[in-house]
Design a protein around this motif. Structure first.
Motif, PDB file in Angstrom:
ATOM      1  N   LEU A 117      35.280  38.210  43.854  1.00  0.00           N
ATOM      2  CA  LEU A 117      35.961  36.926  43.804  1.00  0.00           C
ATOM      3  C   LEU A 117      37.431  37.218  43.585  1.00  0.00           C
ATOM      4  CD1 LEU A 117      35.494  33.704  43.492  1.00  0.00           C
ATOM      5  CD2 LEU A 117      35.923  34.182  41.074  1.00  0.00           C
ATOM      6  N   TYR A 118      38.279  36.627  44.418  1.00  0.00           N
ATOM      7  CA  TYR A 118      39.726  36.816  44.303  1.00  0.00           C
ATOM      8  C   TYR A 118      40.330  35.549  43.725  1.00  0.00           C
ATOM      9  CZ  TYR A 118      44.440  38.293  45.574  1.00  0.00           C
ATOM     10  OH  TYR A 118      45.748  38.673  45.531  1.00  0.00           O
ATOM     11  N   LEU A 119      41.145  35.709  42.696  1.00  0.00           N
ATOM     12  CA  LEU A 119      41.804  34.571  42.055  1.00  0.00           C
ATOM     13  C   LEU A 119      43.310  34.753  42.151  1.00  0.00           C
ATOM     14  CD1 LEU A 119      39.595  34.653  38.867  1.00  0.00           C
ATOM     15  CD2 LEU A 119      39.560  32.821  40.561  1.00  0.00           C
ATOM     16  N   THR A 120      44.005  33.743  42.644  1.00  0.00           N
ATOM     17  CA  THR A 120      45.465  33.840  42.667  1.00  0.00           C
ATOM     18  C   THR A 120      45.992  33.580  41.262  1.00  0.00           C
ATOM     19  OG1 THR A 120      45.694  31.535  43.309  1.00  0.00           O
ATOM     20  CG2 THR A 120      45.682  33.164  45.083  1.00  0.00           C
ATOM     21  N   GLY A 121      47.200  34.045  41.013  1.00  0.00           N
ATOM     22  CA  GLY A 121      47.811  33.881  39.705  1.00  0.00           C
ATOM     23  C   GLY A 121      47.858  32.421  39.282  1.00  0.00           C
ATOM     24  N   GLY A 122      47.588  32.172  38.003  1.00  0.00           N
ATOM     25  CA  GLY A 122      47.651  30.833  37.459  1.00  0.00           C
ATOM     26  C   GLY A 122      46.352  30.058  37.469  1.00  0.00           C
ATOM     27  N   VAL A 123      45.311  30.566  38.132  1.00  0.00           N
ATOM     28  CA  VAL A 123      44.034  29.851  38.204  1.00  0.00           C
ATOM     29  C   VAL A 123      43.284  30.035  36.872  1.00  0.00           C
ATOM     30  CG1 VAL A 123      41.756  29.763  39.309  1.00  0.00           C
ATOM     31  CG2 VAL A 123      43.816  30.036  40.699  1.00  0.00           C
ATOM     32  N   ARG A 124      42.972  28.920  36.223  1.00  0.00           N
ATOM     33  CA  ARG A 124      42.175  28.963  34.990  1.00  0.00           C
ATOM     34  C   ARG A 124      40.719  29.205  35.369  1.00  0.00           C
ATOM     35  NH1 ARG A 124      44.757  27.171  30.516  1.00  0.00           N
ATOM     36  NH2 ARG A 124      46.655  25.967  30.835  1.00  0.00           N
ATOM     37  N   HIS A 125      40.070  30.089  34.625  1.00  0.00           N
ATOM     38  CA  HIS A 125      38.672  30.391  34.921  1.00  0.00           C
ATOM     39  C   HIS A 125      37.957  30.913  33.686  1.00  0.00           C
ATOM     40  CE1 HIS A 125      40.826  34.176  35.405  1.00  0.00           C
ATOM     41  NE2 HIS A 125      39.677  34.792  35.193  1.00  0.00           N
ATOM     42  N   ARG A 126      36.649  30.860  33.741  1.00  0.00           N
ATOM     43  CA  ARG A 126      35.792  31.449  32.713  1.00  0.00           C
ATOM     44  C   ARG A 126      34.582  32.024  33.433  1.00  0.00           C
ATOM     45  NH1 ARG A 126      35.566  27.429  28.738  1.00  0.00           N
ATOM     46  NH2 ARG A 126      36.898  26.109  29.946  1.00  0.00           N
ATOM     47  N   TRP A 127      33.925  32.984  32.796  1.00  0.00           N
ATOM     48  CA  TRP A 127      32.766  33.569  33.435  1.00  0.00           C
ATOM     49  C   TRP A 127      31.764  34.035  32.395  1.00  0.00           C
ATOM     50  CZ3 TRP A 127      31.529  38.842  33.021  1.00  0.00           C
ATOM     51  CH2 TRP A 127      32.527  39.663  32.481  1.00  0.00           C
ATOM     52  N   ARG A 128      30.523  34.231  32.864  1.00  0.00           N
ATOM     53  CA  ARG A 128      29.465  34.727  31.991  1.00  0.00           C
ATOM     54  C   ARG A 128      28.471  35.541  32.815  1.00  0.00           C
ATOM     55  NH1 ARG A 128      24.532  32.055  31.964  1.00  0.00           N
ATOM     56  NH2 ARG A 128      24.452  30.291  33.390  1.00  0.00           N
ATOM     57  N   ALA A 129      27.899  36.532  32.149  1.00  0.00           N
ATOM     58  CA  ALA A 129      26.839  37.317  32.776  1.00  0.00           C
ATOM     59  C   ALA A 129      25.563  36.483  32.768  1.00  0.00           C
ATOM     60  CB  ALA A 129      26.617  38.615  32.003  1.00  0.00           C
ATOM     61  N   THR A 130      24.817  36.516  33.861  1.00  0.00           N
ATOM     62  CA  THR A 130      23.572  35.744  33.940  1.00  0.00           C
ATOM     63  C   THR A 130      22.333  36.623  33.876  1.00  0.00           C
ATOM     64  OG1 THR A 130      23.688  35.732  36.361  1.00  0.00           O
ATOM     65  CG2 THR A 130      24.637  33.837  35.205  1.00  0.00           C
ATOM     66  N   VAL A 131      22.524  37.938  33.903  1.00  0.00           N
ATOM     67  CA  VAL A 131      21.414  38.882  33.719  1.00  0.00           C
ATOM     68  C   VAL A 131      21.884  39.996  32.767  1.00  0.00           C
ATOM     69  CG1 VAL A 131      20.402  38.422  35.993  1.00  0.00           C
ATOM     70  CG2 VAL A 131      21.981  40.307  35.731  1.00  0.00           C
ATOM     71  N   PRO A 132      20.932  40.613  32.033  1.00  0.00           N
ATOM     72  CA  PRO A 132      21.311  41.692  31.114  1.00  0.00           C
ATOM     73  C   PRO A 132      21.920  42.884  31.862  1.00  0.00           C
ATOM     74  CG  PRO A 132      19.045  40.968  30.727  1.00  0.00           C
ATOM     75  CD  PRO A 132      19.512  40.308  31.992  1.00  0.00           C
ATOM     76  N   ASP A 133      22.704  43.652  31.140  1.00  0.00           N
ATOM     77  CA  ASP A 133      23.309  44.889  31.649  1.00  0.00           C
ATOM     78  C   ASP A 133      24.222  44.666  32.850  1.00  0.00           C
ATOM     79  OD1 ASP A 133      21.971  46.388  29.673  1.00  0.00           O
ATOM     80  OD2 ASP A 133      20.172  46.462  30.946  1.00  0.00           O
TER      81      ASP A 133
END
Length: 189
Positions: free
Chosen positions: A152-168
């Motif tokens: 996933l490519y994000l340009t500068g200034g884009v607010r984002h959050r993420w989480r792992a959905t599977v272990p490891d």
């Protein structure tokens, strides 16, 4: 062999970046520092190494400090190997820097779970690569599900959050370093 050893720093690129950020010519820096234009050109092109005194004069002319210029300097080597520390393979979440020093790019590897509530916003562009597992990323009001090998490519200034959905899960994040002025005003921002 080939691993990074303590190398002398190349301060020239840091001097050039600072001078250009201030929109100054070599002639102006020469006038302010009392040093010659040819010498400053040689410093910027790493063909001359300034003495401590000369570096302080340059720093003063650039409204910074010699320490800041040295911190922003590039190592003299062009190849650096960062080895995986296999003794640190633990089940808990961890972050590992994949690039040493102060460079134009920064890269980190995130392993395990991640604080999904933490929001990020970087000044410059970044790329997220899922090396193992899967993640869900929320950016610009949309959710994206990524699996092993996805980016996933994000340009500068884009607010984002993420989480792992599977272990490891392992995620590699590569970004243009914060000290680089890579973001330009975009229409509608």
């Amino acid at each position: 062999m080939g691993d990074h050893k303590e190398q002398p720093l190349r301060v020239g690129a840091a001097v050039r970046r600072r001078r250009r950020a201030l929109d100054l010519t070599l002639a102006v820096v020469a006038e302010r520092s009392g040093l010659s234009v040819p010498f400053l050109s040689q410093v910027e092109n790493d063909r001359a190494r300034p003495s401590r005194s000369s570096l302080e004069k340059v720093a003063d002319a650039l409204r910074t400090t010699a320490v800041e210029l040295l911190a922003a300097a590039d190592p003299a080597c062009s190849v650096d190997v960062v080895r995986a520390d296999l003794t640190e393979l633990a089940p808990e979440p961890r972050t590992r820097s994949l690039v040493r020093g102060h460079h134009q790019m920064h890269a980190s590897e995130f392993t395990g779970d991640h604080d999904a509530g933490r929001e990020f916003q970087y000044r410059n562009d970044q790329l997220m690569y899922v090396a193992d597992g899967a993640v869900e990323i929320e950016a610009e009001g949309r959710a994206y599900r990524l699996g092993r090998g996805d980016t996933l490519y994000l340009t500068g200034g884009v607010r984002h959050r993420w989480r792992a959905t599977v272990p490891d899960t392992r995620v590699v994040v590569v970004a243009v370093a914060e000290h680089i002025e890579a973001v330009r005003d975009r229409p509608g921002r």
